[in-house]
Design an enzyme around this catalytic site. Structure first.
Site, mmCIF file in Angstrom:
data_model
loop_
_atom_site.group_PDB
_atom_site.id
_atom_site.type_symbol
_atom_site.label_atom_id
_atom_site.label_comp_id
_atom_site.label_asym_id
_atom_site.label_seq_id
_atom_site.Cartn_x
_atom_site.Cartn_y
_atom_site.Cartn_z
ATOM 1 N N TRP A 1 0.839 -1.207 0.000
ATOM 2 C CA TRP A 1 0.000 0.000 0.000
ATOM 3 C C TRP A 1 0.871 1.253 0.000
ATOM 4 O O TRP A 1 0.542 2.239 -0.645
ATOM 5 C CB TRP A 1 -0.914 -0.025 1.222
ATOM 6 C CG TRP A 1 -1.794 1.173 1.372
ATOM 7 C CD1 TRP A 1 -3.000 1.390 0.773
ATOM 8 C CD2 TRP A 1 -1.554 2.315 2.193
ATOM 9 N NE1 TRP A 1 -3.526 2.594 1.169
ATOM 10 C CE2 TRP A 1 -2.658 3.186 2.043
ATOM 11 C CE3 TRP A 1 -0.518 2.701 3.044
ATOM 12 C CZ2 TRP A 1 -2.751 4.408 2.710
ATOM 13 C CZ3 TRP A 1 -0.603 3.908 3.713
ATOM 14 C CH2 TRP A 1 -1.700 4.747 3.544
ATOM 15 N N HIS A 2 1.984 1.204 0.709
ATOM 16 C CA HIS A 2 2.892 2.354 0.746
ATOM 17 C C HIS A 2 3.617 2.548 -0.583
ATOM 18 O O HIS A 2 3.728 3.659 -1.078
ATOM 19 C CB HIS A 2 3.934 2.189 1.861
ATOM 20 C CG HIS A 2 3.446 2.604 3.214
ATOM 21 N ND1 HIS A 2 2.841 1.717 4.086
ATOM 22 C CD2 HIS A 2 3.462 3.796 3.850
ATOM 23 C CE1 HIS A 2 2.515 2.357 5.199
ATOM 24 N NE2 HIS A 2 2.877 3.612 5.083
ATOM 25 N N ASP A 3 4.121 1.441 -1.122
ATOM 26 C CA ASP A 3 4.930 1.554 -2.341
ATOM 27 C C ASP A 3 5.155 0.151 -2.904
ATOM 28 O O ASP A 3 5.421 -0.788 -2.153
ATOM 29 C CB ASP A 3 6.285 2.211 -2.021
ATOM 30 C CG ASP A 3 7.085 2.521 -3.267
ATOM 31 O OD1 ASP A 3 6.494 2.528 -4.362
ATOM 32 O OD2 ASP A 3 8.304 2.755 -3.159
#
Length: 585
Positions: free
Chosen positions: A469-471
């Site tokens: 979700w972050h990267d």
């Protein structure tokens, strides 16, 4: 999936129930018992509870043991400041390697390390954001005054703020166009499709399946194709790509995605009457997310106002749909004194970060790998202060946007409730870091997947999702797996040495401190890999720590310091309990 209401709403790795007692909202009236050092504790709902709800130990602050710890603090902490400041001196041999990354500062004639992209973007736009807040609040005041004079919504009960929905939507759409230009059409199309999925599937099991598949697909596709281009639909639409606004829409879609899923899942559970029915009484911070509305409240205008709510649209904090609508239906009192106190905390945080960036150029040193000839202690301090900067660069924007929401009368969860350096538990750390996101994960992922009934599997799955979700990068994926791995020893230790059985033994606190040292080292390793130096940089640091006698000596000394710090953190939390403040982190 529908039976989640029987499980306490806790963080993923928490196996304990919260103590029972009174809770308060941000603006509620309560007896503030914080004194001395506990004045530093951030106020959140459920912090303050009846003092009889748990036993507390006698204060150890004045004992010989803690006097010795105080001496160690007076020696070690200044050294921890002095090392990065000395590395940032213009006379240091490595200064020329990274000096070109520095910018002209405003503090004491010094340059500033403005190389971190995230904070540089926020820092450069603070005047514009402040102006936006002022325009929003003044526009709202004018709208409220007009409504009182003209009675535009006479059917809405007194004290109900749902009449603000048209204003929120109008301001949101204008802000959306300013931010994303013609890409605002893409955002609205995605939001409309998500709403259509919710209404089409309603209470069937297709709702969560289609919701998750659609939102995850949009998240990954928007990242892969850089937000999509109109020319990919037809070359004649290329003119729509010429104005893409000042903020690329897909950069912040991961935040928007959480709100879209929240609406669909809350509607799904409301259709199936899962959760708490409305009792007609005032709802606290725990009841608002879990109490479903009547189905006519899950409609497009309210959905759009929630998904595009200006104070929280860009960066959060994240608030659930149920919670947001209950706060509009039954507004929470916001005493001016509390809001001004929060403003003061925000100003202190941003000035602290600015001071660090003007005197410690550790981000530039890290980015240019300007550590040739540095000692192991210096390398470690570069890593440590980079982590502090990561914490502060996230804390400052989150508190800015939460402050904006508080000024508007909406109380979203506080994201950071502990300083990064005031954590010894892997479980507690993730409860205190990006807290609103963690609460979201618990409600929409952890509990539906089984919660504490399958801790290892759900924890691994949760942190894999969090990383992606972050990267979409191996570095963040490695971070997610490391975090999952490092939580296991703490779970095993709690099972083998439960506090309920051994907590009163004289040796228990010291055994816990040794475990805390291990936890802190593992948490620093995971976060250095995920957010600072990556796997290659971490391998280099570990090599320096383990392959030289100097590195081994430093590691031994660092463990002693962390042992002392853990004892102080234990006592700080005991002091909070003596003042009626209870935290699970």
């Amino acid at each position: 999936m529908l039976g989640y209401t029987s499980i306490p709403l806790t963080m993923p790795t928490d196996l304990r129930r919260e103590p029972q007692g009174e809770t308060y909202e941000f603006g509620s009236v309560y007896h503030d018992q914080r004194k001395g050092i506990t004045k530093l504790t951030v106020e959140i709902p459920s912090s303050n509870q009846a003092q009889t709800s748990r036993e507390t130990s006698p204060s150890r602050w004045g004992t010989p043991e803690f006097m010795l710890y105080a001496v160690a603090f007076c020696v070690v902490v200044p050294i921890m400041f002095w090392i990065p400041i000395s590395l940032s001196s213009s006379s240091h041999p490595n200064y020329t390697v990274y000096s070109r990354r520095l910018s002209q500062g405003w503090m004491f004639g010094r340059k500033v390390d403005n190389t971190d992209h995230q904070y540089r973007t926020f820092r450069g736009n603070v005047p514009v954001l402040a102006l936006l807040v002022i325009v929003f609040l003044l526009s709202k005041a004018a709208y409220v005054r007009l409504n009182k004079r003209k009675q535009i919504f006479p059917s809405i009960p007194e004290g109900d703020n749902l009449y603000l929905v048209p204003f929120i939507i109008a301001f949101s759409v204008l802000m959306l166009i300013g931010l994303h230009g013609m890409s605002a059409l893409k955002v609205l199309a995605i939001f409309a499709t998500n709403y259509a999925i919710a209404k089409y599937a309603a209470g069937s099991k297709l709702n969560p399946i289609l919701t998750w598949v659609f939102n995850v697909a949009v998240l990954f596709a928007s990242e892969k194709f850089a937000g999509f281009h109109y020319t990919s639909l037809h070359p004649s639409l290329g003119y729509l790509d010429t104005y893409d606004g000042v903020y690329r829409w897909h950069v912040g879609f991961n935040i928007s995605m959480l709100r879209l899923i929240s609406f669909n899942m809350d509607y799904f559970w409301a259709c199936n009457r899962v959760g708490k029915p409305d009792s007609g009484q005032s709802l606290d911070y725990k009841d608002r997310p879990r109490t479903y509305h009547s189905l006519n409240v899950y409609r497009f205008p309210y959905y759009l106002a929630y998904a595009l709510y200006p104070p929280l649209y860009i960066g959060g904090p994240i608030i659930t749909y149920n919670d947001f609508l209950w706060q509009l239906c039954r507004p929470i009192p916001m005493p001016l004194r509390n809001t001004l106190g929060y403003l003061a905390r925000f100003l202190v945080c941003i000035l602290t970060l600015e001071f660090i960036l003007h005197f410690m150029y550790v981000v530039a040193i890290k980015n240019t790998k300007a550590w040739a000839g540095d000692t192991v202690a210096e390398l470690s301090m570069v890593g440590f202060w980079n982590l502090i900067i990561v914490w502060l660069k996230l804390l400052v924007p989150w508190r800015f946007f939460r402050l904006w929401a508080l000024l508007d009368g909406i109380d979203p969860p506080e994201n950071m409730v502990r300083c990064m350096a005031n954590n010894y538990s892997a479980k507690g750390f993730w409860r205190a870091w990006h807290r609103s996101y963690n609460l979201w994960i618990v409600r929409y992922i952890y509990i539906p997947l089984g919660g504490t009934g399958n801790v290892v599997f759900t924890t691994l799955l949760v942190f894999t999702f969090v990383a992606l979700w972050h990267d979409l990068s191996f570095k963040l994926l490695a971070w997610g797996w490391l975090v999952s791995l490092f939580i296991l020893p703490e779970l095993i230790a709690q099972y083998l040495l439960p506090a309920s059985k051994y907590g009163k033994k004289w040796w228990y606190r010291h055994i816990c401190a040794f475990g805390a040292v291990f936890n802190i080292l593992m948490m620093m390793t995971a976060n250095l890999v995920g957010f600072v130096i990556g796997t290659d940089g971490m391998s280099y640091l570990l090599e320096q720590l383990s392959s030289t006698w100097e590195g081994v000596q430093f590691l031994f000394f660092a463990c002693i310091c962390l042992f002392i710090a853990s004892q102080v953190m234990f006592e700080y939390r005991e002091e909070e309990k003596r003042r009626g403040i209870y935290r699970r982190c």
